[in-house]
Scaffold this motif. Sequence first.
Motif, PDB file in Angstrom:
ATOM      1  N   LEU A 199       1.014   9.385   2.292  1.00  0.00           N
ATOM      2  CA  LEU A 199       2.435   8.642   2.535  1.00  0.00           C
ATOM      3  C   LEU A 199       2.235   9.026   4.670  1.00  0.00           C
ATOM      4  O   LEU A 199       2.869   8.328   5.127  1.00  0.00           O
ATOM      5  CB  LEU A 199       2.557   8.770   2.103  1.00  0.00           C
ATOM      6  CG  LEU A 199       2.927   7.360   0.579  1.00  0.00           C
ATOM      7  CD1 LEU A 199       4.086   8.439  -0.356  1.00  0.00           C
ATOM      8  CD2 LEU A 199       3.193   6.975   0.823  1.00  0.00           C
ATOM      9  N   ARG A 238      -8.126  -1.940   7.089  1.00  0.00           N
ATOM     10  CA  ARG A 238      -7.414  -3.205   5.878  1.00  0.00           C
ATOM     11  C   ARG A 238      -6.134  -2.305   5.900  1.00  0.00           C
ATOM     12  O   ARG A 238      -4.930  -2.929   5.004  1.00  0.00           O
ATOM     13  CB  ARG A 238      -8.287  -3.647   5.162  1.00  0.00           C
ATOM     14  CG  ARG A 238      -9.366  -4.937   5.179  1.00  0.00           C
ATOM     15  CD  ARG A 238     -10.165  -4.721   3.875  1.00  0.00           C
ATOM     16  NE  ARG A 238     -10.530  -3.195   3.756  1.00  0.00           N
ATOM     17  CZ  ARG A 238     -11.759  -3.792   2.367  1.00  0.00           C
ATOM     18  NH1 ARG A 238     -11.184  -4.098   1.616  1.00  0.00           N
ATOM     19  NH2 ARG A 238     -11.774  -2.068   1.752  1.00  0.00           N
ATOM     20  N   TYR A 239      -6.195  -1.169   5.577  1.00  0.00           N
ATOM     21  CA  TYR A 239      -4.989  -0.588   5.393  1.00  0.00           C
ATOM     22  C   TYR A 239      -4.320   0.267   6.376  1.00  0.00           C
ATOM     23  O   TYR A 239      -4.495   1.134   7.124  1.00  0.00           O
ATOM     24  CB  TYR A 239      -4.523  -0.107   4.074  1.00  0.00           C
ATOM     25  CG  TYR A 239      -5.891  -1.220   3.171  1.00  0.00           C
ATOM     26  CD1 TYR A 239      -4.783  -2.315   2.448  1.00  0.00           C
ATOM     27  CD2 TYR A 239      -6.350   0.018   1.901  1.00  0.00           C
ATOM     28  CE1 TYR A 239      -5.795  -2.983   1.720  1.00  0.00           C
ATOM     29  CE2 TYR A 239      -7.517  -1.227   1.369  1.00  0.00           C
ATOM     30  CZ  TYR A 239      -6.941  -2.457   1.130  1.00  0.00           C
ATOM     31  OH  TYR A 239      -7.602  -3.405  -0.237  1.00  0.00           O
ATOM     32  N   THR A 240      -2.273  -0.006   6.453  1.00  0.00           N
ATOM     33  CA  THR A 240      -1.556   0.724   7.489  1.00  0.00           C
ATOM     34  C   THR A 240      -1.854   2.795   6.241  1.00  0.00           C
ATOM     35  O   THR A 240      -1.589   3.439   7.397  1.00  0.00           O
ATOM     36  CB  THR A 240      -0.655   0.195   7.365  1.00  0.00           C
ATOM     37  OG1 THR A 240       0.503   0.595   6.344  1.00  0.00           O
ATOM     38  CG2 THR A 240      -0.612  -0.159   8.330  1.00  0.00           C
ATOM     39  N   VAL A 241      -2.285   2.654   4.983  1.00  0.00           N
ATOM     40  CA  VAL A 241      -2.005   3.704   4.245  1.00  0.00           C
ATOM     41  C   VAL A 241      -2.988   4.361   3.625  1.00  0.00           C
ATOM     42  O   VAL A 241      -4.330   3.495   3.206  1.00  0.00           O
ATOM     43  CB  VAL A 241      -1.100   3.300   3.010  1.00  0.00           C
ATOM     44  CG1 VAL A 241      -0.852   5.138   2.302  1.00  0.00           C
ATOM     45  CG2 VAL A 241       0.336   3.027   3.256  1.00  0.00           C
ATOM     46  N   SER A 292       7.084   1.762   7.427  1.00  0.00           N
ATOM     47  CA  SER A 292       5.739   1.406   7.570  1.00  0.00           C
ATOM     48  C   SER A 292       5.486   0.450   7.896  1.00  0.00           C
ATOM     49  O   SER A 292       6.468  -0.574   7.342  1.00  0.00           O
ATOM     50  CB  SER A 292       4.566   1.653   6.678  1.00  0.00           C
ATOM     51  OG  SER A 292       3.361   1.443   6.812  1.00  0.00           O
ATOM     52  N   HIS A 293       4.504  -0.905   8.735  1.00  0.00           N
ATOM     53  CA  HIS A 293       4.632  -2.201   8.971  1.00  0.00           C
ATOM     54  C   HIS A 293       3.363  -2.853   7.337  1.00  0.00           C
ATOM     55  O   HIS A 293       3.046  -1.684   7.248  1.00  0.00           O
ATOM     56  CB  HIS A 293       4.197  -2.727  10.306  1.00  0.00           C
ATOM     57  CG  HIS A 293       4.888  -1.751  11.077  1.00  0.00           C
ATOM     58  ND1 HIS A 293       6.241  -2.739  11.362  1.00  0.00           N
ATOM     59  CD2 HIS A 293       4.859  -1.181  12.375  1.00  0.00           C
ATOM     60  CE1 HIS A 293       6.374  -1.729  12.878  1.00  0.00           C
ATOM     61  NE2 HIS A 293       5.835  -1.240  12.763  1.00  0.00           N
ATOM     62  N   PRO A 294       4.559  -3.789   6.531  1.00  0.00           N
ATOM     63  CA  PRO A 294       3.315  -4.427   6.048  1.00  0.00           C
ATOM     64  C   PRO A 294       2.043  -4.661   6.734  1.00  0.00           C
ATOM     65  O   PRO A 294       1.483  -4.489   7.463  1.00  0.00           O
ATOM     66  CB  PRO A 294       3.751  -5.991   5.326  1.00  0.00           C
ATOM     67  CG  PRO A 294       5.638  -6.041   6.632  1.00  0.00           C
ATOM     68  CD  PRO A 294       5.282  -4.460   7.360  1.00  0.00           C
ATOM     69  N   SER A 295       0.892  -3.850   5.124  1.00  0.00           N
ATOM     70  CA  SER A 295      -0.147  -4.374   6.232  1.00  0.00           C
ATOM     71  C   SER A 295      -1.129  -5.384   5.212  1.00  0.00           C
ATOM     72  O   SER A 295      -0.760  -6.530   3.901  1.00  0.00           O
ATOM     73  CB  SER A 295      -0.983  -2.817   5.006  1.00  0.00           C
ATOM     74  OG  SER A 295      -0.531  -2.352   3.429  1.00  0.00           O
ATOM     75  N   GLN A 346       0.483  -1.168  -0.358  1.00  0.00           N
ATOM     76  CA  GLN A 346      -0.099   0.061  -0.079  1.00  0.00           C
ATOM     77  C   GLN A 346       0.972   1.163  -0.169  1.00  0.00           C
ATOM     78  O   GLN A 346       0.808   2.525  -0.694  1.00  0.00           O
ATOM     79  CB  GLN A 346      -1.010   0.041   1.408  1.00  0.00           C
ATOM     80  CG  GLN A 346      -2.327  -0.985   1.474  1.00  0.00           C
ATOM     81  CD  GLN A 346      -3.174  -0.728  -0.216  1.00  0.00           C
ATOM     82  OE1 GLN A 346      -3.265   0.660  -0.220  1.00  0.00           O
ATOM     83  NE2 GLN A 346      -2.919  -1.825  -1.108  1.00  0.00           N
ATOM     84  N   GLN A 347       1.496   1.423   0.560  1.00  0.00           N
ATOM     85  CA  GLN A 347       2.866   2.350   0.785  1.00  0.00           C
ATOM     86  C   GLN A 347       3.485   2.502  -0.464  1.00  0.00           C
ATOM     87  O   GLN A 347       3.984   3.529  -1.663  1.00  0.00           O
ATOM     88  CB  GLN A 347       4.112   2.123   1.370  1.00  0.00           C
ATOM     89  CG  GLN A 347       4.482   3.074   2.302  1.00  0.00           C
ATOM     90  CD  GLN A 347       5.345   3.435   3.047  1.00  0.00           C
ATOM     91  OE1 GLN A 347       6.440   1.975   2.581  1.00  0.00           O
ATOM     92  NE2 GLN A 347       5.658   4.116   3.963  1.00  0.00           N
TER      93      GLN A 347
END
Lengths: 230, 67
Positions: A205, B11-14, A227-230, A129-130
């Motif tokens: 971000l 569900r996502y960190t971003v 960031s940690h993996p999503s 996602q990043q």
Amino acid sequence: MPQALFAQLLEPVSPRISGSRDAIDVAESNHRIANSLALVAGMLRMQAAAVRREDRALRHDELAALLLEAAGHVDTIGRLHGRLSRGDTTFELDEIVREVAEATVESLAPPGQVQLVLQLEGNCGSPAQQTFPISLVVGELITNSLKHAHPAGVPGEIAVSCRQGPAGELMIEVTDDGVGLPEGIDPLTSDGFGFRLVRGLAKQLGAQLSFEDRGIGLMVRLRLPRSHPS
Amino acid sequence: MTFEIYIDDDRYTVLQLLFVDARDEADAIGKANALLRGNQHYRSIEVWSDEAQRVVLQRPPQRQRVG
């Protein structure tokens, strides 16, 4: 936003399709793809609005360049979804940034016109996602340099670096050796398509974005927390 | 007008970024509300334009005016 795409974003990801893990994975994949397509559609619409604000008709080569830029963004997103489809959830940023930088220069610059200098540290793992917004930022900044750094058309250099900072943060820099920012343009407030896109992606971000006009050349830095993996 | 919409999805960190065309701020907020109501994973949505945050919508739906 087209109704079908908007509807896709509203669709909840739930196990109701069949209740299986595979069905949930497929639904989530489709949701991610819908997100990406919605972002691309919005970018194209914003680009169209920027063209509409021009006080003159664009030449054929300028229109072709705009379409190639848009194609570059679509390629970037497609490339990352391709990796996701292989099961990757964390990407090595050095590989991704290299691919995006080389593809952008190859697509938009005449052969031999631009020397690309890549200083990319390994071990910069980035969750999917990043990686999407990072890749789009890199592509847009390189595109901006290709378009504006050397208006006279002389050959130039674009350096792209990616490294980990002392606190574990990621530092991504795109530097050219061109004419710098136009007078009176503040990249942190300009409503030009490229600056607006890059600012939006940086905010997405949670990253710091800075522009350094060096007299000869412009350096843009994206500094983002790990960031940690999503 | 083009508004930036940032979606916080559980569900996502971003954040998810969208550029949405709307007639005006109220129209943009209406579209953001529809997004929030329509997806159980969306925790909050920020609506921005001209480098300013216009509204934050949160689940359960409530408005927090900014500025």
